[in-house]
Structures are given as structure tokens and as C-alpha cells.
Design a protein around this motif. Structure first.
Motif, PDB file in Angstrom:
ATOM      1  N   ALA A  89       0.891  -1.345   0.263  1.00  0.00           N
ATOM      2  CA  ALA A  89       0.174   0.114   0.080  1.00  0.00           C
ATOM      3  C   ALA A  89       1.007   1.039   0.048  1.00  0.00           C
ATOM      4  O   ALA A  89       2.162   1.245  -0.048  1.00  0.00           O
ATOM      5  CB  ALA A  89      -0.813  -0.078   1.210  1.00  0.00           C
ATOM      6  N   GLU A  90       0.337   2.475  -0.014  1.00  0.00           N
ATOM      7  CA  GLU A  90       1.103   3.698   0.024  1.00  0.00           C
ATOM      8  C   GLU A  90       0.275   4.577   1.230  1.00  0.00           C
ATOM      9  O   GLU A  90      -0.945   4.723   1.183  1.00  0.00           O
ATOM     10  CB  GLU A  90       1.026   4.326  -1.311  1.00  0.00           C
ATOM     11  CG  GLU A  90       2.139   5.198  -1.522  1.00  0.00           C
ATOM     12  CD  GLU A  90       3.388   4.839  -2.230  1.00  0.00           C
ATOM     13  OE1 GLU A  90       3.807   5.559  -3.143  1.00  0.00           O
ATOM     14  OE2 GLU A  90       3.297   3.631  -2.586  1.00  0.00           O
ATOM     15  N   ILE A  91       1.197   5.291   1.771  1.00  0.00           N
ATOM     16  CA  ILE A  91       0.672   6.358   2.680  1.00  0.00           C
ATOM     17  C   ILE A  91       1.179   7.484   2.869  1.00  0.00           C
ATOM     18  O   ILE A  91       2.453   7.767   2.706  1.00  0.00           O
ATOM     19  CB  ILE A  91       0.939   5.294   4.217  1.00  0.00           C
ATOM     20  CG1 ILE A  91       0.169   4.309   4.385  1.00  0.00           C
ATOM     21  CG2 ILE A  91       0.355   6.567   5.248  1.00  0.00           C
ATOM     22  CD1 ILE A  91       0.675   3.599   5.691  1.00  0.00           C
ATOM     23  N   TYR A  92       0.482   8.724   2.513  1.00  0.00           N
ATOM     24  CA  TYR A  92       1.065   9.891   2.590  1.00  0.00           C
ATOM     25  C   TYR A  92       0.543  10.978   3.705  1.00  0.00           C
ATOM     26  O   TYR A  92      -0.510  11.123   3.772  1.00  0.00           O
ATOM     27  CB  TYR A  92       0.400  10.679   1.173  1.00  0.00           C
ATOM     28  CG  TYR A  92       0.657   9.847   0.039  1.00  0.00           C
ATOM     29  CD1 TYR A  92       1.943   9.167  -0.290  1.00  0.00           C
ATOM     30  CD2 TYR A  92      -0.213   9.730  -1.220  1.00  0.00           C
ATOM     31  CE1 TYR A  92       2.211   8.511  -1.266  1.00  0.00           C
ATOM     32  CE2 TYR A  92       0.042   9.319  -2.533  1.00  0.00           C
ATOM     33  CZ  TYR A  92       1.318   8.338  -2.459  1.00  0.00           C
ATOM     34  OH  TYR A  92       1.478   7.750  -3.546  1.00  0.00           O
ATOM     35  N   PRO A  93       1.335  11.190   4.324  1.00  0.00           N
ATOM     36  CA  PRO A  93       0.964  12.113   5.493  1.00  0.00           C
ATOM     37  C   PRO A  93       1.014  13.647   4.933  1.00  0.00           C
ATOM     38  O   PRO A  93       2.195  14.220   4.735  1.00  0.00           O
ATOM     39  CB  PRO A  93       2.030  12.032   6.568  1.00  0.00           C
ATOM     40  CG  PRO A  93       3.170  11.172   5.846  1.00  0.00           C
ATOM     41  CD  PRO A  93       2.779  10.710   4.826  1.00  0.00           C
ATOM     42  N   LEU A  94      -0.002  14.173   4.688  1.00  0.00           N
ATOM     43  CA  LEU A  94      -0.175  15.503   4.064  1.00  0.00           C
ATOM     44  C   LEU A  94      -0.560  16.595   5.133  1.00  0.00           C
ATOM     45  O   LEU A  94      -0.903  17.749   4.761  1.00  0.00           O
ATOM     46  CB  LEU A  94      -1.340  15.640   3.058  1.00  0.00           C
ATOM     47  CG  LEU A  94      -1.152  14.458   1.830  1.00  0.00           C
ATOM     48  CD1 LEU A  94      -1.861  14.767   0.771  1.00  0.00           C
ATOM     49  CD2 LEU A  94       0.296  14.370   1.412  1.00  0.00           C
ATOM     50  N   VAL A 116      -4.387   3.864  -1.398  1.00  0.00           N
ATOM     51  CA  VAL A 116      -3.456   4.850  -0.816  1.00  0.00           C
ATOM     52  C   VAL A 116      -4.244   5.564   0.375  1.00  0.00           C
ATOM     53  O   VAL A 116      -5.524   5.939  -0.017  1.00  0.00           O
ATOM     54  CB  VAL A 116      -3.283   6.029  -1.994  1.00  0.00           C
ATOM     55  CG1 VAL A 116      -2.507   7.089  -1.495  1.00  0.00           C
ATOM     56  CG2 VAL A 116      -2.746   5.447  -3.378  1.00  0.00           C
ATOM     57  N   ALA A 117      -3.570   5.477   1.242  1.00  0.00           N
ATOM     58  CA  ALA A 117      -4.226   6.120   2.523  1.00  0.00           C
ATOM     59  C   ALA A 117      -3.416   7.695   2.760  1.00  0.00           C
ATOM     60  O   ALA A 117      -2.394   7.631   2.683  1.00  0.00           O
ATOM     61  CB  ALA A 117      -3.921   5.447   3.801  1.00  0.00           C
ATOM     62  N   VAL A 118      -4.524   8.672   2.809  1.00  0.00           N
ATOM     63  CA  VAL A 118      -3.792  10.068   2.873  1.00  0.00           C
ATOM     64  C   VAL A 118      -4.352  10.540   4.183  1.00  0.00           C
ATOM     65  O   VAL A 118      -5.454  10.753   4.564  1.00  0.00           O
ATOM     66  CB  VAL A 118      -4.496  10.809   1.711  1.00  0.00           C
ATOM     67  CG1 VAL A 118      -3.789  12.411   1.756  1.00  0.00           C
ATOM     68  CG2 VAL A 118      -3.986  10.171   0.417  1.00  0.00           C
ATOM     69  N   MET A 119      -3.242  11.191   5.378  1.00  0.00           N
ATOM     70  CA  MET A 119      -3.569  11.792   6.347  1.00  0.00           C
ATOM     71  C   MET A 119      -3.482  13.333   6.034  1.00  0.00           C
ATOM     72  O   MET A 119      -2.545  13.815   5.460  1.00  0.00           O
ATOM     73  CB  MET A 119      -2.537  11.507   7.306  1.00  0.00           C
ATOM     74  CG  MET A 119      -2.984  12.047   8.670  1.00  0.00           C
ATOM     75  SD  MET A 119      -1.812  11.760  10.017  1.00  0.00           S
ATOM     76  CE  MET A 119      -0.381  12.868   9.434  1.00  0.00           C
ATOM     77  N   THR A 120      -4.770  13.831   6.253  1.00  0.00           N
ATOM     78  CA  THR A 120      -4.960  15.434   6.155  1.00  0.00           C
ATOM     79  C   THR A 120      -5.115  15.992   7.374  1.00  0.00           C
ATOM     80  O   THR A 120      -4.930  15.634   8.282  1.00  0.00           O
ATOM     81  CB  THR A 120      -6.071  15.546   5.003  1.00  0.00           C
ATOM     82  OG1 THR A 120      -7.396  15.177   5.747  1.00  0.00           O
ATOM     83  CG2 THR A 120      -6.000  15.072   3.828  1.00  0.00           C
ATOM     84  N   SER A 121      -5.158  17.326   7.352  1.00  0.00           N
ATOM     85  CA  SER A 121      -5.593  18.080   8.525  1.00  0.00           C
ATOM     86  C   SER A 121      -6.519  19.297   8.168  1.00  0.00           C
ATOM     87  O   SER A 121      -6.575  19.724   6.921  1.00  0.00           O
ATOM     88  CB  SER A 121      -4.216  18.542   9.007  1.00  0.00           C
ATOM     89  OG  SER A 121      -3.547  19.647   8.562  1.00  0.00           O
ATOM     90  N   ASP A 122      -6.667  20.010   9.093  1.00  0.00           N
ATOM     91  CA  ASP A 122      -7.746  21.248   9.190  1.00  0.00           C
ATOM     92  C   ASP A 122      -6.833  22.375   8.706  1.00  0.00           C
ATOM     93  O   ASP A 122      -7.483  23.456   8.430  1.00  0.00           O
ATOM     94  CB  ASP A 122      -8.656  21.316  10.033  1.00  0.00           C
ATOM     95  CG  ASP A 122      -9.628  22.431   9.876  1.00  0.00           C
ATOM     96  OD1 ASP A 122     -10.153  22.301   8.635  1.00  0.00           O
ATOM     97  OD2 ASP A 122     -10.224  23.380  10.733  1.00  0.00           O
ATOM     98  N   ALA A 123      -5.502  22.397   8.923  1.00  0.00           N
ATOM     99  CA  ALA A 123      -4.475  23.459   8.525  1.00  0.00           C
ATOM    100  C   ALA A 123      -4.810  23.847   7.106  1.00  0.00           C
ATOM    101  O   ALA A 123      -4.662  23.058   6.060  1.00  0.00           O
ATOM    102  CB  ALA A 123      -3.240  23.251   8.851  1.00  0.00           C
ATOM    103  N   LYS A 124      -5.034  25.351   7.142  1.00  0.00           N
ATOM    104  CA  LYS A 124      -5.017  25.923   5.675  1.00  0.00           C
ATOM    105  C   LYS A 124      -6.127  25.407   4.982  1.00  0.00           C
ATOM    106  O   LYS A 124      -6.121  25.338   3.563  1.00  0.00           O
ATOM    107  CB  LYS A 124      -3.700  26.129   5.106  1.00  0.00           C
ATOM    108  CG  LYS A 124      -2.867  26.836   5.898  1.00  0.00           C
ATOM    109  CD  LYS A 124      -1.471  26.687   4.953  1.00  0.00           C
ATOM    110  CE  LYS A 124      -0.534  27.632   6.138  1.00  0.00           C
ATOM    111  NZ  LYS A 124       0.939  27.530   5.229  1.00  0.00           N
ATOM    112  N   GLY A 125      -7.135  24.592   5.595  1.00  0.00           N
ATOM    113  CA  GLY A 125      -8.247  23.928   4.641  1.00  0.00           C
ATOM    114  C   GLY A 125      -7.642  22.670   3.971  1.00  0.00           C
ATOM    115  O   GLY A 125      -8.108  22.296   2.811  1.00  0.00           O
TER     116      GLY A 125
END
Length: 837
Positions: free
Chosen positions: A257-262, A319-328
Motif C-alpha cells: 500500500a502507499e501512505i501519504y502524511p499531508l 492509498v491512505a492519505v492523512m490530511t488536517s484542517d490547517a489551511k483548509g
């Protein structure tokens, strides 16, 4: 652990090693200094630095030595919060029991007695949002941060409008309270932050010993941790090893798998929406003509195409992508994926999950920063929250059970270089074939660079056994750990860089993430208090900058909980085979990040800027083409590059390879002139002896096939795609105006004077041999057609003919692989040279 067999190894060098002092003795000395830490269960973070290994929680020294009065105040608050934390944890998930524990706290009682409006507001929130929301708000006051709630002078009603502000704050605080449940929620978060601030003033340094002293020190103290320079496979030392491990990685692709901390805010990049001026997350940086996120996905698709070409099967990697609320961030990343049609992979192959924002504390007293009424200053909690978040949100279950994946590659969004050559495939190959729990891709590092380092960790336990594995130490921790950053014989740091390009065994890391406080739920907790935190103060109506930070976790330090035990002490050459591993490669084949803006006028320091990253990308492209016999102009100096662009700009679809061994059989011979531009957005291409001065753009809108599945996902098909043959072709035009203010090389934003472009629509082909394209030229090949360009007279006009595609026009490259090589053959009736040397 799995051995490395006959692979090339990086031999351990004789140099200084970092060895901790005896844990028990150090804890005893600190116990006398800090009576509030006399219970092991309450020594949450700073003490774990010695008890649990090299990368456990540390803090940045605030600067000047703290006064005894301030230290006493911190000690008292830590003692109070430690006791409260114990009561909160004992209450478990029962919101009412937690509320009772918080209400009994003297500080919370005093605050709400003075602030009846805030007390009423919390009760009103409970009626609308439930006990968990109220619990989170009251925990803020109990944590000593009542000033964040001080804005309410009366009870809000559902119609007053102010209730919305309370609910918004409650929602943010509830996420913090729930996520850090193993720490004790908000109370535990604040306790950990204060302990780290306090520890930064008292933590004893570890001892740096020479190699000959290690044995003596080891026998004198039990329970200690020793850091060595890491041992592992060195891809740069042997290309055959690099190719062999890459093929192991390719064979493992169906289980990966692929993991992207964004989730990072990317403040240093200063990226803004050109239309609205709103700040943008790093994922949207337009690097090399497309967003950084699309670039990562294209790299992944290219490896899947390589698997398809080698083994005849298509696999879509989840693909698992970790997002956040920073800057939308979350909203913008989702919008980007939707507008791009999920990059031709189908919505079901992605899983987006959002990391919590956490409060920012000042460096002086750990007081939360507030930008306005009911508005705490918050930042993402560091990429290390990814493992617990993936566990809490069911991402591990989705990958392991739903998608049948065993391991994953982790890439950071700001590093577009990791897919160069064999790095990612070899990382997967070493990890999968060795059944490793975790792995690092590493490279050389400059002395004094603001980068973490990879170290080989040796821990001795009380029973006389040892545990081994590769881990990470942040550069902010060197001084406290006694690590001296000195050069080796080649002038580079003795400790290689941690790049956060990682291999992850999903079941192993999932298990660690479920391990709570004593496991890997919050790996490598730190606070970096050296940075200035800027925010707009809505009450004072002014911009403010306060030194502080937030509690962060580091994802790579989950390796600390995945060490492998040995009954005996291992020697040099053996240690690297145990536990988490490390893989070495040349630096610009592993990392060259685009994470900060180049200051105006800066021409010497391009490190970590988009300009510097793109310069490395072009250096890699030059190496690749020169290995295929293509003549290129020499690279320009940094100053000249910034003014006139690269000596030659080369961009290509990663599916043209991605292995250089593949690209060099598709593109070979010829030359690129000074300031030329070559762009190949195509996978099925044969470009032989091209002589280019100016710009040549070849773009297929369906480079990997025209078919689509029901969900819009592409279906690989090398018999129905865009393809091009250019043999002995000369291109002469004015090309890019490199000095035009609108030209931005790293963004592939070019103002061209002239160019030659070849556009292939759907299933089509373009063939040109022995011709010269002079000046502005554009060729558009319709769907289902083949365009042939000839020039009977070397000085005469071009003859362009277009006809319907026949079977013999649908040529493709056939790949034949062994453990040591890949050979490409043109499977076609067209008159070509056949097997490519």
C-alpha cells in the motif's frame, strides 16, 4: 530478522558512539530533584527518554536558565495535573465519570466559580452536543487554560450566535480529548507539554564514548541504550544490488500500500491561492507542472505499469492519505482529487483521514496561545499521530483486511525525489523479502544540517538480553543526547539523514499503535520551543509572534517499539540484520525537498526550496540520459541556473521507466543543446538519436491505455494508447525564453518563443525518421490514427500523412526480466531494430 544475504552492505566505521548512562541511577538522581515524578506511572514523557530508548520524548531548551521560582511553579502544576490525570484515566470512557473527576479539581472549581458564564456555557453545550463536548471544555479549564474560555459573560442561547463559537471550540477540544485518551486527554496533553518544558531544564546529558570504551561502559551498567552508526544495504555501492532488490520490491507490489502524511501546515513555503490570496497546503505546490500530490500518485502508477509490463497483471495500490484542517488542507486535498478524477485510480482506492489540530503553548510557562474569544491557536500534531489515527479511524483494518495488504511505503509530500531510480522499489524489496517490521531510506547528510539522523540502537535489558534496530534521533535532540555532529573521512556527517521515506509492516505497526502509552501510540513525543509562532490577535487587533510550540509525535520513531531481541550481544556486521532496517542511496536519489520559499535575491542557499529540488531533479535526468549515450551541456552554477534556467530541462512521464534501465532503452543517443527543453508525457516511446535545440513536447492524453472501468479507473492497455517513434530527428526552434519573468522552471511554467509539439489523442501513433522540424511546429494525431512524417529531401518540405491505425501500427515494448536485468523488445511489424541494446 531476515538477513541481507549477498547484498551490498555499508560497513560500520570506527567512530564515536553515543551511550546513555545507567537508567536506574539517572532516574534516582532525577527523582530527588523532582519529587512530583516519584511514581513511574506518572513519568509520562521526559523520563521515558532514558527508560524506553533513544527517541522517546524530549524537549527543546527554552533558552535562558529558568528561575527557581518558575521551576517551582512548573513543578507544582505538573504535580497537580499528574494527580488529575490519574483520576481522568481511571474514569475511562465514561463521560459522566470524567466530568465528575474534572469538577472535583480545585483549579477547575475556582475557575468556574469566578466565571459563571463559562460554567453555564459548558452546560448549554452539553444539552446541544452531549457530555463528551462538555467534558472537553471543562478539561481545558482543569488543565489550567481557562483564559481560552474567559470570553463568555453570560449563558449563550441557541439563538444568540455565541453558542456556535462554543460548539466550534468544543468540537476541536473533543477531538484532542479523544485522540490523546491514553495520555489522559486534554489534561494529559498539557501535563506532557509541561513535563517536556521542565525536562528541558534538568535533563542530564548522555555520554559520548569512543568505540574502545563501549564494551567497558556496557559491562558497567545495565539497562542502557547504545547508539551506533547504522548498518544496512547500500544501493549506491553496487548497481546490481540496487536492481536485484528493486525486482524483489516489484514482485511484492500486489501486497503493498502507499501512505501519504499531508497534514502539515507548510508555513515556510508561503504558498497562496493566486486568485483569492488564501494560504495553501504543501500538497498543492505546482511542482514540475502538476501538484506535488499528483506527482506522488504518478510515481505509484508508474510502478504499477512496470509490474503490468513485466508480469502482465494490473494491480491498483490502495492509498491512505492523512490530511488536517490547517489551511483548509482536508477540503482542498479532497477537491484536488475529485477534480483530477482521483487520478484515474477510482475513488475506492483512496482513504482520506484527518489528523487533529492541537493547542500551541508558549515556551515560558506552557500557557496556551489564544488568537481571540474562544479561539485557541492550534497546529497539526505532527506526522507521528498517523499510526494511532489510522488505528482509531479503521485505516489499518481497511488496508489489511479490506485490501489484503501486508506492508506500505510512506512518502512525505514535500519530497518529490524518492521515486528516482530504484529507491522505493528496493526499500519495499528489502523489507518484504526480509519480513522486516519497519525500514528507513537514508542518505548522506551535511554536518550541522537541520535533519534527523538514523542510528543503530542497542538496548540491554535487565535479564541480560539485547534488542536491536534502526531508529531516528531528531537534530533538536543532539545536544541533550550528547551526540556530536562531526564529519567522517569524506566530510559528511558520521550519522546519515533520516528522510522519512519509510517501509512499514502494517500488522506490526498497527499492533504498536494499539499499544497505548507504553506502546507505540505516541512515538517520539517532542516539543520544539525555538520557533516563533505567528498569529493575528483578534482582541488586540495586531499581528503577534510568540516563542512556543505544540506537542508533536514523530512517525519514524514507532521503530523504537519494533526492535528485535537477541539473547547475546551482537557485533559489527550482525546488528543491522535485526529489527527495523536502513537502506542507503545517493542523496538526490532519496530526498530533495520543496518545503520552504527561497527568499528574494537568495542565490546561494537553495536547499529545501522548490528551486533547489528541481535542480536536483534535472541533475538526475542528466545522469539518466548520459548513461544512454545522450550528449548534454554541462550543468550551470546556482546563480546562472536561477537567471537562465537549467542547461537543459528534461521532464518525462514516470511510466516511461520508472527504472533507468528501462528509460535508457527507450531514449538513447543524440544530443540536447544549451537551454533546450524535452518533455515526454508518454510511456510507449522510441526516441533514438534525437538532436534537439529548442523545445520538443510530446504528450499522449492516454499514455497507459484508453479504457476506463465503471468507477472511472484506468485499465492498462499497451495495445490501445498513445505511442511515438522518433529516429534521427532534428529539432531547431527558439524554445523557452528562460529569462522571461513569467518563466518558472521548477513549476514547468514556461514562456516559449517557439516549440515543436506532438499531441496524441487516445489510441494513436506518431512516426518520424530522419526529418528536421524547424521553427514553430504542431502535430495533432486524432484518435485511431497514425501520423507519419517524412522528408525525402534533407532541405525540402515535410510530407505529413495520416491514416487509420492498423495492427502493425500498434507496436508495444515487451519486457523480459531476470534478477539482474530487464531487456526491452519492440513487438511490431514496423521496420525497427528490434531488440534494444
Amino acid at each position: 530478522g531476515g538477513g541481507t544475504g549477498g547484498w551490498g552492505r555499508r560497513a560500520p566505521r570506527k567512530a564515536a558512539r553515543c551511550v546513555s548512562k545507567d537508567t536506574a541511577r539517572t532516574q534516582g538522581r532525577r527523582k530527588s530533584q523532582n519529587q512530583h515524578r516519584n511514581k513511574p506511572s506518572e513519568r509520562l514523557g521526559a523520563v521515558r527518554a532514558l527508560a524506553e530508548g533513544p527517541a522517546a520524548a524530549q524537549a527543546e531548551a527554552p533558552g535562558a536558565a529558568a528561575s527557581p521560582q518558575r521551576q517551582h511553579a512548573l513543578d507544582g502544576e505538573i504535580e497537580r495535573l499528574a494527580a488529575l490525570r490519574g483520576r481522568v484515566v481511571a474514569a475511562g470512557g465514561d463521560a459522566e465519570a470524567r466530568l465528575a473527576a474534572l469538577a472535583a479539581d480545585p483549579a477547575a472549581k475556582a475557575f468556574f466559580a469566578r466565571n459563571s458564564g463559562a460554567d453555564a456555557a459548558c452546560a448549554e453545550v452539553c444539552r446541544h452536543e452531549g457530555a463528551a463536548a462538555e467534558c472537553a471544555l471543562r478539561a481545558v479549564a482543569a488543565a489550567g487554560q481557562g483564559h481560552v474560555l474567559d470570553s463568555a459573560n453570560a449563558s449563550p442561547s441557541a439563538l444568540s450566535g455565541e453558542l456556535e463559537d462554543w460548539v466550534a471550540l468544543a468540537d476541536k477540544m473533543r477531538r484532542v480529548d479523544v485522540f490523546y485518551d491514553a495520555l489522559g486527554g486534554i489534561v494529559g496533553y498539557q501535563l506532557e507539554a509541561l513535563q517536556q518544558i521542565r525536562a528541558s531544564e534538568t535533563l542530564e546529558r548522555l555520554t559520548l564514548l569512543e568505540e574502545q570504551d563501549v564494551a567497558a561502559a556496557q559491562s558497567a551498567h545495565e539497562g542502557e541504550t547504545t547508539y551506533y552508526e547504522p548498518e544496512g544495504v547500500d544501493l549506491a555501492a553496487d548497481e546490481s544490488v540496487a536492481f536485484r532488490t528493486a525486482m524483489d520490491g516489484l514482485r511484492a507490489l500486489p501486497s503493498m500500500a502507499e501512505i501519504y502524511p499531508l497534514g502539515g501546515a507548510g508555513d515556510r513555503l508561503g504558498l497562496r491561492d493566486e486568485a483569492t490570496g488564501e494560504p495553501l497546503p504543501v500538497a498543492l505546490l505546482p511542482y514540475a507542472g502538476r501538484s506535488l500530490l499528483e506527482g506522488l500518485v504518478r510515481d505509484l502508477t508508474a510502478r504499477e505499469w512496470l509490474y503490468f509490463k513485466c508480469f502482465g497483471e494490473q494491480h491498483v495500490t490502495p492509498v491512505a492519505v492523512m490530511t488536517s484542517d490547517a489551511k483548509g488542507n482536508s477540503r482542498r486535498v479532497t477537491d484536488l482529487c475529485e477534480k483530477a478524477g482521483w487520478f484515474g485510480r477510482g475513488r475506492q482506492s483512496f482513504r482520506l483521514f484527518e489528523q487533529p489540530m492541537v493547542p500551541v503553548v508558549d515556551a515560558e510557562a506552557g500557557r496556551w496561545m489564544a488568537s481571540g474569544a474562544l479561539k485557541a491557536v492550534m497546529k497539526p500534531g505532527g506526522h507521528g499521530v498517523i499510526w494511532k489515527l489510522a488505528s482509531d479511524d479503521g485505516v489499518f483494518d481497511w488496508l489489511i483486511e479490506g485490501q489484503g495488504r501486508q506492508a506500505a511505503i510512506v512518502r512525505q509530500i514535500s519530497n518529490p525525489m524518492a521515486a528516482v531510480r530504484t529507491t522505493l522499489l528496493s526499500l519495499a524489496g528489502v523489507g518484504a523479502s526480509g519480513r522486516k517490521p519497519f525500514g528507513f531510506a537514508s542518505c548522506d547528510r551535511a554536518v550541522g544540517a537541520a535533519e534527523g539522523v538514523n542510528v543503530l540502537v542497542e538496548r540491554r535489558d535487565s535479564s541480560g538480553g539485547y534488542s536491536y534496530g534502526i531508529s531516528n534521533v531528531e537534530y533538536t535532540e543532539f545536544e541533550k543526547l550528547g551526540i556530536t555532529d562531526k564529519p567522517d573521512a569524506n566530510g559528511k556527517s558520521r550519522f546519515p539523514a533520516n528522510t522519512n521515506v519509510l517501509y512499514v509492516d502494517l500488522p506490526a505497526v498497527s499492533s504498536a499503535a494499539r499499544g497505548g502509552l507504553a506502546g507505540g501510540a505516541f512515538p517520539g513525543m517532542i516539543i520544539n520551543l525555538k520557533k516563533q509562532i505567528g498569529f493575528y490577535d483578534e482582541i488586540a487587533h495586531t499581528e503577534r509572534s510568540v516563542r512556543g510550540g505544540r506537542l508533536e509525535c514523530t512517525m519514524q520513531n514507532v521503530a523504537d517499539f519494533l526492535m528485535e531481541r537477541s539473547e547475546r550481544r551482537l557485533g559489527p556486521g550482525e546488528r543491522g540484520d535485526h529489527g527495523p532496517f536502513v537502506l542507503f542511496n545517493q542523496r538526490r536519489f532519496v530526498t530533495s525537498s520543496a518545503k520552504k520559499q527561497r527568499p528574494p535575491g537568495e542565490t546561494k542557499h537553495l536547499h529545501q526550496t522548490p528551486d533547489g529540488s528541481f535542480r536536483d531533479l534535472q541533475a538526475n535526468a542528466a545522469d539518466m540520459l548520459q548513461g544512454a549515450g545522450v550528449d548534454l551541456p554541462p550543468a550551470r552554477s546556482d546563480e546562472d541556473y536561477l537567471v537562465r534556467g537549467p542547461s537543459a530541462s528534461v521532464l518525462f512521464h514516470p511510466a516511461l521507466g520508472p527504472l533507468w534501465e528501462v528509460v535508457r532503452q527507450k531514449v538513447r543517443g543524440g544530443r540536447l543543446g544549451e537551454g533546450s527543453e524535452l518533455r515526454l508525457e508518454i510511456a510507449e516511446a522510441s526516441v533514438v538519436d534525437l538532436d534537439l535545440e529548442g523545445s520538443l513536447l510530446v504528450e499522449a492524453d492516454s499514455p497507459l491505455g484508453t479504457a476506463r472501468g465503471e468507477d472511472g479507473a484506468m485499465v492498462f492497455d499497451d495495445s490501445s494508447c498513445g505511442r511515438v517513434i522518433l529516429e534521427g530527428v532534428t529539432v531547431r526552434n527558439a524554445g523557452v525564453d528562460w529569462e522571461h519573468e513569467g518563466t518558472q522552471p521548477w513549476a514547468a511554467r514556461h514562456r516559449r518563443k517557439e516549440m515543436c509539439s506532438i499531441e496524441l489523442r487516445g489510441d494513436s501513433a506518431f512516426v518520424a525518421r530522419g526529418v528536421t522540424f524547424a521553427g514553430e511546429a504542431q502535430f495533432v494525431v486524432p484518435e485511431g490514427m497514425v501520423m507519419t512524417v517524412t522528408q525525402p529531401d534533407a532541405e525540402g518540405e515535410l510530407i505529413v500523412s495520416t491514416r487509420k491505425l492498423e495492427a502493425e501500427d500498434r507496436w508495444r515494448w515487451d519486457y523480459t526480466t531476470t534478477d539482474d536485468d530487464v531487456t526491452l523488445t519492440l513487438a511490431t511489424a514496423v521496420n525497427t531494430s528490434g531488440v534494444v541494446a
